[in-house]
Design an enzyme around this catalytic site. Structure first.
Site, PDB file in Angstrom:
ATOM      1  N   SER A  83       0.850  -1.194   0.000  1.00  0.00           N
ATOM      2  CA  SER A  83       0.000   0.000   0.000  1.00  0.00           C
ATOM      3  C   SER A  83       0.888   1.248   0.000  1.00  0.00           C
ATOM      4  O   SER A  83       1.729   1.398  -0.891  1.00  0.00           O
ATOM      5  CB  SER A  83      -0.949  -0.042   1.207  1.00  0.00           C
ATOM      6  OG  SER A  83      -2.015   0.864   1.025  1.00  0.00           O
ATOM      7  N   ARG A 153     -12.017   7.753   8.712  1.00  0.00           N
ATOM      8  CA  ARG A 153     -11.597   6.345   8.770  1.00  0.00           C
ATOM      9  C   ARG A 153     -12.661   5.427   8.190  1.00  0.00           C
ATOM     10  O   ARG A 153     -12.351   4.479   7.470  1.00  0.00           O
ATOM     11  CB  ARG A 153     -11.300   5.958  10.217  1.00  0.00           C
ATOM     12  CG  ARG A 153     -10.918   4.497  10.409  1.00  0.00           C
ATOM     13  CD  ARG A 153      -9.668   4.138   9.639  1.00  0.00           C
ATOM     14  NE  ARG A 153      -9.223   2.781   9.974  1.00  0.00           N
ATOM     15  CZ  ARG A 153      -8.158   2.203   9.441  1.00  0.00           C
ATOM     16  NH1 ARG A 153      -7.424   2.862   8.572  1.00  0.00           N
ATOM     17  NH2 ARG A 153      -7.811   0.991   9.796  1.00  0.00           N
ATOM     18  N   ASP A 248      -8.708  -6.039  -5.551  1.00  0.00           N
ATOM     19  CA  ASP A 248      -8.313  -4.734  -5.017  1.00  0.00           C
ATOM     20  C   ASP A 248      -8.737  -3.647  -5.996  1.00  0.00           C
ATOM     21  O   ASP A 248      -8.160  -3.499  -7.065  1.00  0.00           O
ATOM     22  CB  ASP A 248      -6.799  -4.718  -4.817  1.00  0.00           C
ATOM     23  CG  ASP A 248      -6.288  -3.437  -4.164  1.00  0.00           C
ATOM     24  OD1 ASP A 248      -7.087  -2.508  -3.961  1.00  0.00           O
ATOM     25  OD2 ASP A 248      -5.077  -3.378  -3.865  1.00  0.00           O
ATOM     26  N   HIS A 281      -8.397  -4.940  -1.028  1.00  0.00           N
ATOM     27  CA  HIS A 281      -7.066  -4.400  -0.751  1.00  0.00           C
ATOM     28  C   HIS A 281      -6.473  -4.960   0.540  1.00  0.00           C
ATOM     29  O   HIS A 281      -5.262  -5.191   0.630  1.00  0.00           O
ATOM     30  CB  HIS A 281      -7.161  -2.870  -0.654  1.00  0.00           C
ATOM     31  CG  HIS A 281      -5.859  -2.186  -0.389  1.00  0.00           C
ATOM     32  ND1 HIS A 281      -4.829  -2.171  -1.311  1.00  0.00           N
ATOM     33  CD2 HIS A 281      -5.408  -1.487   0.695  1.00  0.00           C
ATOM     34  CE1 HIS A 281      -3.800  -1.493  -0.818  1.00  0.00           C
ATOM     35  NE2 HIS A 281      -4.124  -1.077   0.396  1.00  0.00           N
ATOM     36  N   ASP A 282      -7.307  -5.177   1.542  1.00  0.00           N
ATOM     37  CA  ASP A 282      -6.819  -5.642   2.840  1.00  0.00           C
ATOM     38  C   ASP A 282      -6.354  -7.094   2.841  1.00  0.00           C
ATOM     39  O   ASP A 282      -5.895  -7.578   3.884  1.00  0.00           O
ATOM     40  CB  ASP A 282      -7.908  -5.476   3.900  1.00  0.00           C
ATOM     41  CG  ASP A 282      -7.738  -4.202   4.707  1.00  0.00           C
ATOM     42  OD1 ASP A 282      -6.804  -3.427   4.415  1.00  0.00           O
ATOM     43  OD2 ASP A 282      -8.547  -3.969   5.636  1.00  0.00           O
TER      44      ASP A 282
END
Length: 310
Positions: A83, A153, A248, A281-282
């Site tokens: 990232s 967030r 992602d 993405h995680d």
């Protein structure tokens, strides 16, 4: 709290501490080690707040290079990051190609897309719209713009996940109730999850640091620094490995392939893999056996190519 590094760093893991010496410094502008906006400005004797200078990915890497020189290290075996860390790995290759044998850039891009900048801007505006932000001077008031930072967030966290992962985990399941409230409480589990992510984040992060770090990522563009030609950012000196994640949408595989194409055009030694996962993405933070096996294998083969006894 255990982090992703517990899956990646340690004895017998891909970044094997029985084989390698791991260096990981906090980035400039953050709030967990290196100098950031809530630190003291030695010139004024006051907290930096928004007087802290704007930082870039290149600034972060320059500071890391100075740390390397301070430690007396002439050359690194590998620079590895995911990232924003992947952006730093690419910047290392662009700025100091002689300083490492291998570069591993995971789930990242050579520049931030308009969509990603847009998500960041929503988060920044949420923070700055919070009345407790006080133009960035909230430290002296003894408060924090927790509501704005929490919303920032929550917005960002959505981009780390895939639609499939969200649907599988939450669907339209209700949170601690049998029927809809027809109000604005957290009726759905996914709402409760996002609120939890927002609330816990404000306990460990600084709002001004959030502004600075998201801006640093937005400004990152290796191609712009070289007349729009990405290939000119790199040299064939180090070995390269690009890893993308199939679901992602924050940093899609197409962007990693653009980097690979640029590296191929200069005859660089480059490896690329797109890990099949529906976690978004995680995924690189989670138990993805194929990802960790690939990372382990690449580092081992690169060590052999470097003539290292591992």
């Amino acid at each position: 709290k255990p982090g992703w590094w517990h899956l990646a760093v340690g004895a017998g893991l891909p970044l094997d501490t029985d084989k390698y010496f791991i260096i990981c410094s906090n980035v400039l502008g953050s709030c967990a080690g290196s100098t950031g906006p809530r630190d003291m400005n030695p010139r004024t004797g006051q907290l930096y707040c928004l007087d802290f200078p704007t930082v870039t990915i290149a600034d972060m890497v320059k500071a890391q290079k100075k740390l390397m020189e301070y430690l007396g290290i002439q050359k690194l075996f590998a620079v590895v990051g995911a990232s924003m860390g992947g952006m730093q790995a690419l910047q290392w290759a662009a700025s100091y190609p002689e300083s490492m044998h291998a570069v591993v850039a995971i789930a990242c891009s050579y520049r931030h897309s308009a969509q990603n900048i847009a998500f960041h801007e929503v988060g920044r505006q949420a923070i700055m719209a919070d009345p407790d932000w006080h133009g960035g001077n909230y430290y002296v008031h003894g408060i924090c713009p927790t509501r704005g930072l929490s919303v920032a967030r929550m917005t960002a966290h959505i981009t780390y996940l895939s639609e499939t992962a969200l649907q599988r985990r939450f669907g339209r399941n209700l949170q601690d109730r049998q029927r809809l409230s027809y109000g604005f409480e957290a009726d759905f589990q996914v709402e409760s999850y996002l609120r939890h992510q927002g609330i816990t984040f404000v306990d460990r992060f600084d709002a001004n640091s959030y502004l600075y770090l998201t801006r640093a990522v937005d400004y990152f563009d290796l191609s712009a620094e070289h007349g729009g030609i990405l290939a000119k950012a790199f040299t064939p000196k180090p070995r390269y490995c690009l890893i993308s994640l199939s679901s992602d949408w924050l940093f899609p595989a197409s962007e990693a392939k653009t980097i690979v194409k640029a590296l191929n055009s200069i005859a660089a030694n480059v490896s690329y893999v797109d890990i099949a996962t529906d976690r978004g993405h995680d995924a690189f933070l989670l138990q993805e056996p194929e990802f960790y096996a690939m990372l382990h294998s690449y580092l081992d083969s690169s060590a052999r190519a470097a003539g290292l006894a591992v």
